[in-house]
Design an enzyme around this catalytic site. Structure first.
Site, mmCIF file in Angstrom:
data_model
loop_
_atom_site.group_PDB
_atom_site.id
_atom_site.type_symbol
_atom_site.label_atom_id
_atom_site.label_comp_id
_atom_site.label_asym_id
_atom_site.label_seq_id
_atom_site.Cartn_x
_atom_site.Cartn_y
_atom_site.Cartn_z
ATOM 1 N N SER A 190 0.838 -1.201 0.000
ATOM 2 C CA SER A 190 0.000 0.000 0.000
ATOM 3 C C SER A 190 0.868 1.244 0.000
ATOM 4 O O SER A 190 1.864 1.322 0.726
ATOM 5 C CB SER A 190 -0.912 0.004 1.226
ATOM 6 O OG SER A 190 -1.585 1.243 1.343
ATOM 7 N N TYR B 244 -3.977 -1.486 10.033
ATOM 8 C CA TYR B 244 -3.906 -1.756 8.593
ATOM 9 C C TYR B 244 -2.561 -1.350 8.019
ATOM 10 O O TYR B 244 -1.899 -2.130 7.328
ATOM 11 C CB TYR B 244 -5.035 -1.006 7.878
ATOM 12 C CG TYR B 244 -4.909 -0.997 6.374
ATOM 13 C CD1 TYR B 244 -5.240 -2.121 5.630
ATOM 14 C CD2 TYR B 244 -4.441 0.127 5.699
ATOM 15 C CE1 TYR B 244 -5.115 -2.123 4.250
ATOM 16 C CE2 TYR B 244 -4.319 0.140 4.324
ATOM 17 C CZ TYR B 244 -4.656 -0.984 3.603
ATOM 18 O OH TYR B 244 -4.518 -0.980 2.232
#
Length: 335
Positions: free
Chosen positions: A187, A202
């Site tokens: 990410s 996350y």
């Protein structure tokens, strides 16, 4: 009025910094123009993809199928897996296998059974590419003390434990054949930003993905296996809310199909960590100019706005708020 001497002394440092960033951008553009690898010939005739029934995973599955790779599709919904498998088989004429595996159950008795099914599914196959795409960001923008323990542990199990176990299950065959490519979807939130407040678990799992990939790259390069963490930024999927999507320039919010096309072209190129899509790469490049304290403050403000939207929808009459949350993807975030 002449600038003070102390100010002029920093000019060469600034010029060097800007030059370095520009050279990185030029090297990226050069890689974009190179010929992509023939994945089937370079690595093998099969690819394994986790989380293939929606978003980037579905686009990656279609892209790899278009290159002639047979697919092992790993997901938790048997009906969606069957629909995708049938559609890809009809449109591309390849072989497919499906493995029903709820990755949030990894390290449980049910998860161990599913992992064994995956090992049996890939046994004897010429698996050349593994795409660890499945990820969870729910419950969305929350302070850590507001989220329940189980949703947070689900993020850890899917994004970290399952990715590790699936990689460990597929790698032995690649080592035996002396070739392969492992693509772990990371990410941009863990790459370009100093923090990602209200999504702390996350982003921590995504930083693990980057570090894990970097070390595996060093371990397995000599064995003919390319390991790569690909880090997309904003994608137009159900992991990004309509409110978030509207707060960015449209060019920065890339479709899964566009991201997948770039991602497949970059397999085997660009080293252990890369941002395949050029719009996302530009986001990474310009973020390097902003001070960390400003990035922290801006991102916290954005996520507090999301938190307010989530809270409003959860407090609506039963059913209405929940349905709208699901339709707008407001229970999760992808960056």
């Amino acid at each position: 009025m002449e600038a003070p001497a102390w100010f002029l002394s920093f000019a060469p440092i600034g010029a060097l910094y800007v030059t370095t960033l520009c050279l990185r951008l030029l090297s990226y553009l050069a890689l974009c123009l190179r010929r992509p690898k023939d994945l089937r010939r370079s690595y093998g005739s099969w690819a394994v993809i986790t989380g293939p029934t929606s978003g980037l995973g579905r686009s990656m599955a279609r892209e790899l199928a278009g290159l002639g790779l047979n697919l092992v599709l790993v997901g938790r919904d048997p009906a969606k897996l069957r629909v995708l498998s049938d559609a890809i088989t009809r449109s591309h004429g390849i072989e497919t296998k499906t493995v029903v595996f709820d990755l949030s159950l990894v390290s449980t008795a049910q998860g161990d059974e599913a992992m064994q099914r995956l090992r049996e599914a890939v046994d004897g196959l010429d698996v050349g590419v593994l795409v660890n795409n499945a990820a969870v960001a729910k419950p969305g923008a929350m302070f850590l003390h507001e989220a329940g323990v189980e949703p947070l542990m689900r993020i850890v199990r899917v994004n970290l434990l399952a990715l590790t176990q699936v990689t460990a299950a597929v790698l032995p065959g690649m080592v035996a054949r002396g070739r392969g490519a492992v693509v772990n979807i990371g990410s941009g939130s863990s790459l370009a930003l100093p923090s990602f407040p209200l999504f702390s678990v996350y982003v921590a799992t995504k930083r693990y993905v980057a570090a894990f990939s970097r070390s595996l790259y060093a371990e397995y390069k000599s064995k003919g296996i390319d390991v790569q963490c690909q880090a997309p930024f904003l994608l137009n999927t159900n992991m990004i809310s309509s409110a978030v999507r509207g707060s960015f320039f449209p060019v920065f919010v890339v479709t899964p199909d566009a991201c997948a096309r770039a991602a497949v072209r970059w397999i085997g190129h660009g080293g252990p960590l890369c941002v395949p899509n050029i719009a996302h790469r530009f986001q990474w490049w310009i973020s390097g100019f902003a001070p960390e304290v400003l990035l922290d403050a801006y991102r916290l403000a954005q996520h507090l706005q999301q938190r307010a939207v989530f809270s409003f929808l959860r407090e609506r009459p039963e059913g209405r708020g929940k349905k709208q949350v699901q339709e707008n993807g407001l229970t999760s975030y992808h960056c």
